[in-house]
Scaffold this active site. Structure first.
Site, PDB file in Angstrom:
ATOM      1  N   TYR A  41     121.528  52.311 -61.120  1.00 57.83           N
ATOM      2  CA  TYR A  41     122.637  52.041 -60.212  1.00 57.83           C
ATOM      3  C   TYR A  41     122.890  50.555 -60.063  1.00 57.83           C
ATOM      4  O   TYR A  41     121.991  49.747 -60.053  1.00 57.83           O
ATOM      5  CB  TYR A  41     122.465  52.721 -58.853  1.00 57.83           C
ATOM      6  CG  TYR A  41     121.205  52.409 -58.074  1.00 57.83           C
ATOM      7  CD1 TYR A  41     121.269  51.682 -56.898  1.00 57.83           C
ATOM      8  CD2 TYR A  41     119.965  52.887 -58.478  1.00 57.83           C
ATOM      9  CE1 TYR A  41     120.124  51.430 -56.144  1.00 57.83           C
ATOM     10  CE2 TYR A  41     118.822  52.642 -57.741  1.00 57.83           C
ATOM     11  CZ  TYR A  41     118.913  51.906 -56.577  1.00 57.83           C
ATOM     12  OH  TYR A  41     117.783  51.655 -55.839  1.00 57.83           O
ATOM     13  N   GLN A  72     123.557  43.541 -57.938  1.00 54.59           N
ATOM     14  CA  GLN A  72     122.188  43.966 -58.200  1.00 54.59           C
ATOM     15  C   GLN A  72     122.210  45.252 -59.005  1.00 54.59           C
ATOM     16  O   GLN A  72     122.984  46.158 -58.726  1.00 54.59           O
ATOM     17  CB  GLN A  72     121.454  44.187 -56.874  1.00 54.59           C
ATOM     18  CG  GLN A  72     119.997  44.561 -57.022  1.00 54.59           C
ATOM     19  CD  GLN A  72     119.279  44.611 -55.672  1.00 54.59           C
ATOM     20  OE1 GLN A  72     119.656  43.930 -54.719  1.00 54.59           O
ATOM     21  NE2 GLN A  72     118.241  45.407 -55.593  1.00 54.59           N
ATOM     22  N   ASP A  73     121.347  45.339 -60.020  1.00 57.95           N
ATOM     23  CA  ASP A  73     121.133  46.558 -60.796  1.00 57.95           C
ATOM     24  C   ASP A  73     119.703  47.011 -60.583  1.00 57.95           C
ATOM     25  O   ASP A  73     118.787  46.187 -60.569  1.00 57.95           O
ATOM     26  CB  ASP A  73     121.323  46.303 -62.291  1.00 57.95           C
ATOM     27  CG  ASP A  73     122.768  46.308 -62.711  1.00 57.95           C
ATOM     28  OD1 ASP A  73     123.089  47.037 -63.658  1.00 57.95           O
ATOM     29  OD2 ASP A  73     123.586  45.585 -62.117  1.00 57.95           O
ATOM     30  N   GLU A 114     129.423  51.779 -73.355  1.00 55.94           N
ATOM     31  CA  GLU A 114     129.599  50.647 -72.441  1.00 55.94           C
ATOM     32  C   GLU A 114     129.614  51.230 -71.032  1.00 55.94           C
ATOM     33  O   GLU A 114     130.554  51.916 -70.655  1.00 55.94           O
ATOM     34  CB  GLU A 114     130.918  49.939 -72.758  1.00 55.94           C
ATOM     35  CG  GLU A 114     131.156  48.715 -71.901  1.00 55.94           C
ATOM     36  CD  GLU A 114     132.444  48.022 -72.289  1.00 55.94           C
ATOM     37  OE1 GLU A 114     132.403  47.088 -73.101  1.00 55.94           O
ATOM     38  OE2 GLU A 114     133.503  48.462 -71.781  1.00 55.94           O
ATOM     39  N   HIS A 122     119.931  58.435 -49.196  1.00 61.32           N
ATOM     40  CA  HIS A 122     119.949  57.103 -48.592  1.00 61.32           C
ATOM     41  C   HIS A 122     121.327  56.474 -48.744  1.00 61.32           C
ATOM     42  O   HIS A 122     122.077  56.813 -49.650  1.00 61.32           O
ATOM     43  CB  HIS A 122     118.937  56.171 -49.275  1.00 61.32           C
ATOM     44  CG  HIS A 122     117.569  56.742 -49.396  1.00 61.32           C
ATOM     45  ND1 HIS A 122     116.738  56.438 -50.439  1.00 61.32           N
ATOM     46  CD2 HIS A 122     116.872  57.611 -48.612  1.00 61.32           C
ATOM     47  CE1 HIS A 122     115.590  57.068 -50.309  1.00 61.32           C
ATOM     48  NE2 HIS A 122     115.648  57.794 -49.208  1.00 61.32           N
TER      49      HIS A 122
END
Length: 175
Positions: free
Chosen positions: A132, A50-51, A32, A65
């Site tokens: 991410y 957001q993924d 998980e 970044h």
């Protein structure tokens, strides 16, 4: 299944190392990678919106970044990469300090990167999938770029001649 997750501080203040529990049986493995309830128990009340994933080949270096508003939860879904986090907050006592981690589909480590920190990764396996979660939608106008080999940061990379985007080669955002 229990929701046991290990949270550890890193050398950089506010950067956290997370090790989710992995369950193995005769079928394979179950992990998980995020549970909001578990994060809230640790007072990490983050609203991920957001993924994203990037799939890259060996010797590709992406980054460094970041921006001043986004928390990012980084993990390696497949393969392995050398991951660097850099404090880019001029008001911090740790400004320009960095730390590296090895993330892989074997160790399942995750790194929670706060706002004002940049991150970059170098793929060290044949292929890697970088995942991410973000607390802000991607906004190119708010992004900063630190050149991967900027002498002011003195970041050690396990490669001398990586495969780079134009943005990362120049150390500045380009369209």
């Amino acid at each position: 299944m229990s929701k046991k997750v290990n949270y550890n501080d890193s050398v950089l203040k506010d950067v956290m190392i997370i090790k989710p529990e992995t369950f193995y049986d005769h079928r394979g493995e179950y992990v998980e990678i995020f549970n909001n309830e578990t994060y809230n128990l640790k007072n990490l009340n983050l609203n991920f919106v957001q993924d994203d994933i990037s799939i890259s080949s060996k010797n590709v270096l992406r980054g460094i970044h970041g921006d001043n508003k986004t928390w990012k939860l980084i993990s390696c879904l497949y393969g392995s990469f050398y991951f660097v986090v850099v404090n880019n907050n001029p008001k911090s006592e740790q400004y320009k300090k960095w730390q590296s981690f090895l993330l892989s589909d074997k160790n399942r480590l995750q790194i929670l990167v706060p706002p004002n920190f940049g991150n970059g990764h170098l793929v060290i396996s044949d292929t890697a999938i970088f995942h991410y979660k973000q607390t802000s939608y991607y906004d190119p106008s708010s992004q900063f770029t630190i050149k991967w080999n900027d002498p002011e940061f003195s970041i050690w990379w396990p490669i001398k001649d990586p495969i780079l985007s134009r943005r990362d080669d120049l150390g500045q955002f380009v369209d």
